[in-house]
Write an enzyme that holds these catalytic residues in place. Structure first.
Site, PDB file in Angstrom:
ATOM      1  N   CYS A  73       0.833  -1.198   0.000  1.00 45.89           N
ATOM      2  CA  CYS A  73       0.000   0.000   0.000  1.00 45.89           C
ATOM      3  C   CYS A  73       0.872   1.254   0.000  1.00 45.89           C
ATOM      4  O   CYS A  73       1.800   1.372   0.799  1.00 45.89           O
ATOM      5  CB  CYS A  73      -0.900  -0.002   1.230  1.00 45.89           C
ATOM      6  SG  CYS A  73      -1.867   1.509   1.434  1.00 45.89           S
ATOM      7  N   CYS A 410      -6.941 -11.144  22.796  1.00 48.51           N
ATOM      8  CA  CYS A 410      -6.494 -10.250  21.722  1.00 48.51           C
ATOM      9  C   CYS A 410      -5.434  -9.276  22.233  1.00 48.51           C
ATOM     10  O   CYS A 410      -4.991  -8.399  21.493  1.00 48.51           O
ATOM     11  CB  CYS A 410      -7.674  -9.495  21.116  1.00 48.51           C
ATOM     12  SG  CYS A 410      -8.585  -8.482  22.308  1.00 48.51           S
TER      13      CYS A 410
END
Length: 488
Positions: A73, A410
């Site tokens: 990107c 997480c």
């Protein structure tokens, strides 16, 4: 040597911080440099200086690391969402393994950690099934959407994120074109004026269904019929809704949902289980890896059809229903009422009748059900948000005394903290497996198995009861038993 702001330094990057920043030293002065990779030799400008360390901006890569790759990107450095795009994927996995291991050692105090190899990704890009795009105007006054630059609310214009699905760009192009055609203003955080705040897009990875939810600082968008007609030209369009959020804050979603077209949810699958997903639902963003994550959690739970399981922070029942395929009965807890309604519907959708779901905080529901209603658990599965588990919840888990605890995390820092608490109170760390859910970013999921500690050994004690020298009177035994009688 003393370093100050705006000084230029040459660094050999020797390590990597938990946020993916490169770490190097200049005359003993430690400098953290975003976008630098282990093995790089770089020039950095000091942007913040403390006594023994500072933060630098990467100015030039003098000698690239053998692990450095070209980011896919063009906005990777500006955006900040993909902190590791310049690092080869095999080294990303090394970084994430070391991050989990380091937290368990430093915060949890664990040694000889039973780590299994990290489960990596097969598809490194276009894996996200959800994206939330802020809408605003740039300095030239043009309506833009994309992502916030790191630690700011400045929008980096990008409608085709390398981690998102191709459908995102098609949706955004049509929404922005509609706004420009009918003079619809984007929301301005500074003034609180304007209408369109965010565009939320969800995609069914296996069903190919598309959801669009417009988050508005108002109740409706002008020319709704024309916008719906345009969006419905996109293959797979299933749900178009409006979410009303008039609060002057940076919270993205409000509580009110209004259906414009189609149905209020899309459907997707993980393994053999189908799920209905609404705009407010929590659902893992990487379905392919989620299947591997849940399979590992199911493996650790070691269910044989006779176990009662509690699934804490269950969301829309994603793990609960996976477990229900193998367990005798599963109870799930989640604080969001809409998510629990989704969980119940998902259980019906999959014909699973051995489930029960509770609305409320896990740290309130579990103690209540255990102490007042006498429920128990053979296995507890917990998948908390980043802040980890409340200590009240951990305390109740220990009191309930399940055979196994499966912790899905997480955030490995709060994971380590919670594991330390549990392992100081009778549990043993048996297995740890990192799972890469978020390629190109610093985030990593971890699945952990805890079980009861086994005794190191045993001794035989011979006791004679009755009256006389060297014998233990029976009335003393009765008194001690009464003293240590457990509470109801």
């Amino acid at each position: 040597m003393e370093f100050r702001k705006n000084d230029l330094v040459t660094l050999e990057i020797e390590d990597c911080g938990i946020d993916g920043e490169g770490i190097g030293k200049a005359d003993g002065f430690t400098v953290f440099v975003k976008d630098a990779v282990i093995g790089d030799t770089v020039t950095a400008k000091i942007i913040k200086a403390k006594k023994n360390y500072g933060y630098g901006r990467l100015m030039e890569v003098l000698k690239p690391s053998p692990y450095r790759v070209e980011p896919k990107c063009e906005f990777a450095r500006q955006c900040g969402g993909c902190q590791l795009q310049a690092l080869s994927y095999d080294q990303q996995l090394v970084f994430k393994t070391n991050k989990v291991k380091g937290h368990l050692e430093r915060i949890g105090g664990f040694t000889d950690i039973p780590m299994e190899p990290i489960i990596g990704m097969d598809e490194l890009f276009h894996y996200r099934n959800k994206a939330q795009f802020p809408v605003g105007r740039n300095k030239e006054g043009k309506i833009v959407t994309g992502f916030y630059a790191g630690r700011t609310h400045n929008i980096i214009e990008n409608r085709d994120c390398a981690l998102g699905v191709a459908e995102n760009k098609e949706v955004l192009d049509r929404v922005i074109a509609h706004m420009e055609k009918y003079g619809i203003e984007p929301y301005n955080e500074a003034t609180g004026k304007g209408l369109v705040r965010h565009v939320l897009i969800r995609y069914g990875y296996f069903t190919k269904e598309v959801m669009v939810c417009l988050i508005l600082n108002g109740n409706k968008i002008p020319k709704e019929e024309q916008l719906v007609k345009s969006l419905c030209e996109i293959p797979g369009m299933t749900s178009i809704t409006i979410n009303v959020n008039k609060k002057h804050s940076n919270v993205i979603l409000g509580e009110e949902i209004r259906l414009l077209w189609g149905q209020e949810y899309i459907t997707d699958r993980i393994g053999d289980i189908s799920y209905q997903i609404s705009p407010l639902s929590f659902y893992q963003v990487n379905p392919m890896q989620t299947q591997k994550l849940y399979a590992k959690a199911l493996e650790y739970a070691d269910l044989h059809g006779e176990e009662t399981v509690w699934d804490l922070y269950c969301g829309i029942g994603t793990i609960s229903l996976f477990l229900a395929q193998k367990a005798k009965f599963v109870r799930g807890v989640e604080i969001v009422p809409a998510a629990i309604e989704n969980a119940k519907e998902n259980a019906k959708l999959n014909g699973l009748e051995n489930t029960e779901f509770f609305v409320g905080k896990a740290e309130e529901v579990l103690p209540r059900e255990y102490k007042k209603n006498g429920v128990y658990a053979d296995v507890i599965v917990v998948d908390p948000p980043r802040k980890g588990c409340d200590e009240t919840l951990l305390e109740t888990m220990v009191e309930m005394n399940p055979d196994r605890i499966v912790y899905v995390s997480c955030d490995s820092a709060t994971l380590a903290r919670d594991l330390k608490y549990l392992c100081e109170r009778g549990y043993e760390l048996r297995k740890v497996c990192p799972v890469d859910q978020f390629g190109m970013t610093v985030h990593v999921e971890t699945v952990v198995l805890l079980s009861h500690k086994k005794p190191d050994g045993h001794i035989n004690v011979k006791v004679e009861f009755g009256k006389g020298e060297g014998k233990v009177p029976l009335d003393n035994i009765a008194k001690r038993a009464e003293t240590y009688k457990p509470k109801e």
